[in-house]
Design an enzyme around this catalytic site. Structure first.
Site, PDB file in Angstrom:
ATOM      1  N   ASP A  51       0.829  -1.068   0.090  1.00  0.00           N
ATOM      2  CA  ASP A  51       0.062   0.102   0.081  1.00  0.00           C
ATOM      3  C   ASP A  51       0.845   0.825  -0.289  1.00  0.00           C
ATOM      4  O   ASP A  51       1.808   1.999   0.701  1.00  0.00           O
ATOM      5  CB  ASP A  51      -0.902  -0.223   1.158  1.00  0.00           C
ATOM      6  N   GLU A 130      30.497  12.695   5.192  1.00  0.00           N
ATOM      7  CA  GLU A 130      30.567  12.143   6.805  1.00  0.00           C
ATOM      8  C   GLU A 130      29.725  11.795   7.497  1.00  0.00           C
ATOM      9  O   GLU A 130      29.052  13.713   7.083  1.00  0.00           O
ATOM     10  CB  GLU A 130      31.937  13.414   7.632  1.00  0.00           C
ATOM     11  N   GLU A 132      27.935  13.230  11.328  1.00  0.00           N
ATOM     12  CA  GLU A 132      27.198  13.838  11.981  1.00  0.00           C
ATOM     13  C   GLU A 132      26.357  13.166  13.004  1.00  0.00           C
ATOM     14  O   GLU A 132      25.272  13.205  12.641  1.00  0.00           O
ATOM     15  CB  GLU A 132      28.030  15.136  12.228  1.00  0.00           C
ATOM     16  N   GLU A 212      33.664  14.750  18.062  1.00  0.00           N
ATOM     17  CA  GLU A 212      33.432  16.389  17.207  1.00  0.00           C
ATOM     18  C   GLU A 212      33.457  16.980  18.131  1.00  0.00           C
ATOM     19  O   GLU A 212      33.057  16.861  19.468  1.00  0.00           O
ATOM     20  CB  GLU A 212      31.714  16.269  16.389  1.00  0.00           C
ATOM     21  N   GLU A 220      31.443  11.790  15.085  1.00  0.00           N
ATOM     22  CA  GLU A 220      31.972  11.623  13.403  1.00  0.00           C
ATOM     23  C   GLU A 220      32.398   9.962  13.081  1.00  0.00           C
ATOM     24  O   GLU A 220      32.880   9.550  13.564  1.00  0.00           O
ATOM     25  CB  GLU A 220      32.578  13.076  12.877  1.00  0.00           C
ATOM     26  N   HIS A 269      29.259  16.449   5.656  1.00  0.00           N
ATOM     27  CA  HIS A 269      29.986  16.968   4.877  1.00  0.00           C
ATOM     28  C   HIS A 269      29.776  16.318   3.807  1.00  0.00           C
ATOM     29  O   HIS A 269      30.365  15.323   3.611  1.00  0.00           O
ATOM     30  CB  HIS A 269      31.168  17.467   5.373  1.00  0.00           C
ATOM     31  N   ARG A 339      36.694  27.493   5.902  1.00  0.00           N
ATOM     32  CA  ARG A 339      35.763  26.031   6.863  1.00  0.00           C
ATOM     33  C   ARG A 339      34.140  26.532   6.204  1.00  0.00           C
ATOM     34  O   ARG A 339      32.693  25.686   7.089  1.00  0.00           O
ATOM     35  CB  ARG A 339      35.524  25.213   7.433  1.00  0.00           C
ATOM     36  N   GLU A 358      34.565  19.357  -1.017  1.00  0.00           N
ATOM     37  CA  GLU A 358      33.730  18.674  -0.325  1.00  0.00           C
ATOM     38  C   GLU A 358      32.457  19.922  -0.410  1.00  0.00           C
ATOM     39  O   GLU A 358      33.061  20.984   0.422  1.00  0.00           O
ATOM     40  CB  GLU A 358      34.617  19.156   0.811  1.00  0.00           C
ATOM     41  N   ARG A 360      30.431  21.270   1.832  1.00  0.00           N
ATOM     42  CA  ARG A 360      29.731  21.342   3.374  1.00  0.00           C
ATOM     43  C   ARG A 360      28.495  22.001   3.816  1.00  0.00           C
ATOM     44  O   ARG A 360      28.233  21.612   5.016  1.00  0.00           O
ATOM     45  CB  ARG A 360      31.275  22.610   4.053  1.00  0.00           C
TER      46      ARG A 360
END
Length: 470
Positions: A51, A130, A132, A212, A220, A269, A339, A358, A360
Site C-alpha cells: 500500500d 561524513e 555527524e 566532534e 563523526e 559534509h 571552512r 567537499e 559542506r
C-alpha cells in the site's frame, strides 16, 4: 549477487525472515518482512505489492498499489535481529505499467547516474559523506495543546559538570571543545568502534571516527567513497547501524542537525568527484589542483546552491545549524582552506586521485538519494554551461571588512527561503527526466504544509520567556 545466490544464502544461513527496505519521500527507511520460504526467483522480477498511500509523500488512497522489487546486490544479514534475517533494499514500481515509480528517491538517483553517462562527461560520480550525530543518554519531548518541551541529557554534557553523580568523575568536554580528546573525556570511543565494526561486517568501509566539537556526545564517522546509488544506500544502512548500536548500549543516537542551543550542530559534509574509468576528472593544474572541468562543477554547485539547500538542509532545524560562529558553512563561496565556505577543496594530498570537492552545506537529515542526485545535476549543469565560480574565499571571514563581507552571498536562512529558491530554480533538475515537476512540487508542498506551517502555528517555549508578562 544473483537471485539464485540470494536463495542459496538463505538456505546456508538458515534464514527465517526476509526484510524488504525502501525509502520514503522525506528520507526515512521503511520496511516490511516476509517468510524466507516465500521469496522466489520470480520475486526479483515481479516484485511484491504493498500500500503506497501509507508512505509519506507517495500515492493517494485511490491509486495506492505499488510494488517493491528486491535488489540482490544489496543483500546482507541483519546484525540486530533475534532470528536470522536477510535484508534487501528495493526499488519501487507501478504495478500496472511496470515502470519505476517517479517519487521513489532511489529511482531518482539511478536516473541521475544514467543522465550523467548519457552526457558523455563522466562515467562515475563518487561520494564520501561524513556522518555527524549526537549520542544522548536520555531524551524526552512532547507537543500538546497546553504544553511543549524537550529534554536531552548526556553523561559527558558540560551542563552536568556540577551534578552529583555518585561520584561525578569529571572529564566533560566544554562547548566547542569536544574535538579529538582521548578517553576518558571521549566516553564514546568504544561505542563508535562497535558501530564501525558492524558497518564493516555489513560491507561499509569507514575512513575514521572521532568525537566532534560539541559537548553532549557529538560524534563523526566518515564513509569511504562509493558510486552515487551505493553511497546513498550505505548512508541509510550506516544510520540504521548507528541507531541500533546506540540503543543496544542503552543510549540514543540522533541525526537532528541542531539539538543543542549554543553549540555546534551536526552536518554531513559530502566529498564529490567525477571519473572516467580510473581517470579523476576534477584533477588538474588550476586552483587547488583542480581541472577546468572541476572549476565549472563548482560554478554549477554555487549557482544552484540556494535551491540545493532545499534537499541538503531539508528541515526547519537545519537552519539553526547554519549560523555564524560554529564553523558552519554560511558563505556561498569556495576555498581550499576556509571552512565557512560552502565548498572546500581538500589539499592534504598531492595525488590527482585525491582531488575532490567537499560540499559542506548538507546535514544528515537529508534524503541522500535526492541530495546526491541534485548535487550531480548542479555540477553537470555547471560543466555543460562552463560556469566559472569567481574568486575563492581564502580569507578568514572574521578579518573581512563589512563592505567586503556584504559582497559574499550567504546560504538561505530558513527552509522556506530554500523552498522558494527551489521553486524558482529547478530546471536543471528536470533534465533527463531525473527529477520530475511532480517530485519538485510534492517536495515543496510537503515541506511547506507539514513542517513550516506546522511549526508556525504552534507556540514556542521561548515565546513564554519573551512574552508571558507583556
Amino acid at each position: 549477487m544473483t537471485p539464485k545466490e540470494v536463495l542459496a544464502q538463505i538456505r546456508q544461513r538458515e534464514v527465517t525472515t526476509v526484510d524488504l527496505r525502501f525509502m520514503d519521500f522525506p528520507g526515512v527507511w521503511q520496511h516490511f518482512s516476509i517468510p524466507a520460504d516465500s521469496l522466489t526467483e520470480e520475486t526479483f522480477e515481479e516484485g511484491i505489492g504493498f500500500d503506497g498511500s501509507s508512505v509519506v509523500g507517495w500515492r493517494a488512497i485511490n491509486e495506492a498499489d505499488l510494488l517493491v522489487v528486491p535488489q540482490p546486490e544489496t543483500v546482507l544479514i541483519d546484525p540486530f535481529t533475534a532470528q536470522p534475517t536477510l535484508t534487501m533494499v528495493c526499488n519501487i514500481q507501478d504495478p500496472i505499467t511496470q515502470q519505476d515509480y517517479t517519487r521513489d528517491p532511489r529511482n531518482i538517483a539511478r536516473k541521475a547516474v544514467s543522465h550523467m553517462r548519457s552526457t558523455g562527461l563522466a562515467e562515475t560520480c563518487r561520494l564520501a559523506p561524513e556522518l555527524e550525530f549526537f549520542v544522548f543518554d536520555d531524551v524526552r519531548f512532547d507537543q500538546r495543546g497546553h504544553e511543549a518541551y524537550y529534554h536531552v541529557d548526556s553523561v559527558e554534557g558540560i551542563w552536568n559538570r556540577g551534578r552529583a553523580e555518585g561520584p561525578n568523575l569529571g572529564y566533560k568536554p566544554g562547548s566547542g571543545l569536544g574535538y579529538f580528546p582521548c578517553p576518558p573525556t571521549d566516553t564514546l570511543a568504544d561505542l563508535r568502534t562497535e558501530m564501525a565494526q558492524r558497518m564493516a561486517e555489513c560491507g561499509i568501509a569507514t575512513s575514521a571516527h572521532y568525537h566532534e566539537v560539541a559537548t553532549g556526545g557529538q560524534c563523526e564517522i566518515d564513509l569511504n567513497p562509493k558510486s552515487l546509488v551505493e553511497s546513498a544506500d550505505q548512508v541509510m544502512l550506516a544510520k540504521y547501524i548507528i541507531r541500533n548500536v546506540a540503543r543496544r548500549n542503552g543510549k540514543t543516537a540522533t541525526f537532528m542537525p541542531k539539538p543543542l542551543y549554543g553549540d555546534n550542530g551536526s552536518g554531513m559534509h559530502t566529498h564529490f568527484s567525477l571519473w572516467k574509468g580510473e581517470t579523476p576528472l576534477l584533477a588538474g593544474n588550476g586552483y587547488a589542483g583542480l581541472s577546468e572541468l572541476g572549476m565549472y562543477a563548482i560554478g554549477g554547485l554555487l549557482k544552484h546552491a540556494a535551491a540545493l539547500s532545499a534537499f541538503a538542509n531539508p528541515t526547519t532545524n537545519s537552519y539553526k545549524r547554519l549560523v555564524e560562529g560554529f564553523e558552519a558553512p554560511t558563505k556561498l563561496a569556495y576555498s581550499r582552506r576556509n571552512r565557512a565556505a560552502v565548498i572546500r577543496i581538500p589539499i592534504h594530498s598531492p595525488s590527482p586521485k585525491s582531488r575532490r570537492i567537499e560540499y559542506r552545506g548538507p546535514d544528515s537529515a537529508a534524503n541522500p538519494y535526492l541530495l546526491f542526485s541534485a548535487m550531480l545535476m548542479a555540477a553537470l549543469d555547471g560543466i555543460q554551461g562552463k560556469m566559472r565560480p569567481g574568486d575563492p574565499l581564502d580569507k578568514d571571514i572574521y578579518d573581512l571588512q563589512p563592505e567586503e563581507l556584504a559582497n559574499v552571498p550567504t546560504v538561505p536562512r530558513s527552509l522556506e527561503e530554500s523552498l522558494n529558491a527551489l521553486r524558482a530554480d529547478h530546471d536543471f533538475l528536470l533534465r533527463g527526466d531525473v527529477f520530475t515537476s511532480d517530485v519538485i512540487d510534492t517536495w515543496i508542498w510537503y515541506k511547506q504544509t507539514h513542517e513550516i506551517e506546522a511549526l508556525r502555528v504552534r507556540p514556542h517555549p521561548y515565546e513564554f520567556n519573551l512574552y508571558y508578562d507583556v
